[in-house]
Enzyme design. Structure first.
Site, PDB file in Angstrom:
ATOM      1  N   GLY A   1       0.765  -1.207   0.024  1.00 24.58           N
ATOM      2  CA  GLY A   1      -0.180   0.008   0.088  1.00 24.58           C
ATOM      3  C   GLY A   1       0.873   1.429  -0.013  1.00 24.58           C
ATOM      4  O   GLY A   1       2.211   1.309  -0.300  1.00 24.58           O
TER       5      GLY A   1
ATOM      6  N   GLY B   1       5.651   4.666  -8.817  1.00 27.93           N
ATOM      7  CA  GLY B   1       6.411   3.420  -8.892  1.00 27.93           C
ATOM      8  C   GLY B   1       5.405   2.245  -9.092  1.00 27.93           C
ATOM      9  O   GLY B   1       5.346   1.749 -10.081  1.00 27.93           O
ATOM     10  N   HIS B   2       4.501   2.222  -8.069  1.00 23.68           N
ATOM     11  CA  HIS B   2       3.530   1.109  -7.884  1.00 23.68           C
ATOM     12  C   HIS B   2       2.560   1.051  -9.085  1.00 23.68           C
ATOM     13  O   HIS B   2       2.358   0.228  -9.980  1.00 23.68           O
ATOM     14  CB  HIS B   2       2.504   1.106  -6.745  1.00 23.68           C
ATOM     15  CG  HIS B   2       3.378   1.069  -5.382  1.00 23.68           C
ATOM     16  ND1 HIS B   2       3.440   2.001  -4.467  1.00 23.68           N
ATOM     17  CD2 HIS B   2       3.952  -0.090  -5.089  1.00 23.68           C
ATOM     18  CE1 HIS B   2       4.390   1.528  -3.587  1.00 23.68           C
ATOM     19  NE2 HIS B   2       4.500   0.282  -3.598  1.00 23.68           N
TER      20      HIS B   2
END
Ligand code: PAF
Length: 286
Positions: free
Chosen positions: A31, A36-37
């Protein structure tokens, strides 16, 4: 997009996907999602019929209780971002749903073939044990065709490749492919990290010296006669000379074995730096 919190519900959905011949992409996360995620999830959405994202702050990979307590959590914001990108399912279990009390407290038996003895593995005893425990469980539950990981946590990625290679011999994860995704940086060069949320504006400016030094070191490595040991020390000294930064380690290692590099070919430099109380990591390929 659907948010799932139980393994039972997750497995029913996975079975339905498999039965209808859909390919599954998985992005495991803790989370506090950032760009980037998002880049990992975009790739998983594009390359698979169905995209699962797990959002789980895994307690077994934290060797520091304070770090676990302070880890940023905001599922509402994460879900909004994932919905915008086009993820299909978010798996956000509680620790109790993932582990029995016994599993939470015991060490996961796994042969790291030495990949956990240096850098993060040395500084954070038990960390990779928790990572392998949760990632193998996620692979088992989601049965992905492809799983996406960022290269910022380079040692983690090397260990996950090792885990999948070992277990594919036994057929555990089928033909699972691990997809390496490059580090995403702010325009300033700072590697994106959920921990950046804990930096003040001033600390964020200070932290820029980390990536700047790593990029500079590419030039140092090309200087006539430059040795790995010299470049390593120069990086450490340059970062430590900045007030507010303290290098925990900088190691130039082989990209596959993670053993100390003897030259710059196929080498990667991995750094961990304390910026005030916040521990930041970054790396650079030579
Ligand atoms: O890289 C991370 O965020 C975590 O280590 C991972 C892979 C999601 C396992 O908890």
């Amino acid at each position: 997009m659907q948010i799932i919190t139980t393994k039972k519900e997750l497995q029913a959905i996975v079975t339905a996907c498999k039965t209808s011949g859909k390919t599954i992409g998985l992005v495991p996360t803790m989370g506090a999602l950032h760009a980037g995620h998002a880049s990992l999830v975009e790739r998983a959405v594009n390359e698979n019929n169905v995209c699962f994202v797990s959002v789980f702050v895994n307690p077994t990979q934290f060797n520091n209780k304070e770090d676990l307590a302070k880890y940023p959590r905001d599922i509402k914001r994460d879900a909004e971002l994932l919905q915008r990108i086009g993820a299909d399912f978010v798996f956000a279990p509680t620790p109790e749903e993932m582990y029995t009390a016994e599993e939470m407290d015991s060490t996961f038996a796994f042969d790291f073939a030495g990949l956990d003895t240096m850098m993060e593995g040395k500084m954070r005893p038990g960390h990779f044990n928790g990572v392998v425990q949760v990632v193998s469980r996620l692979f088992y539950l989601v049965q992905p065709d492809k799983a996406y990981f960022g290269e910022k946590d380079f040692q983690q990625l090397a260990i996950i490749h090792h885990m999948v290679e070992r277990s594919s011999m036994a057929g555990t994860f089928g033909n699972l492919q691990i997809v390496n995704c490059p580090i995403v940086r702010e325009e300033s060069g700072l590697a994106l990290s959920s921990r950046n949320e804990r930096l003040s504006d001033a600390e964020k400016k200070t932290a820029l010296a980390i990536s700047k030094t790593l990029f500079e070191s590419l030039k140092w490595a090309k200087e006539a006669g430059a040795t790995v040991a010299q470049v390593q020390q120069r990086v450490i000294d340059t970062i430590n000379a900045v007030e507010g930064l303290e290098v925990e380690y900088y190691e130039i290692v082989d990209q596959t074995t993670l053993l100390p590099a003897t030259g710059f070919e196929h080498a990667i430099g991995c750094v961990t730096v304390y910026c005030g109380p916040v521990r930041l990591i970054d790396n650079i390929k030579y």
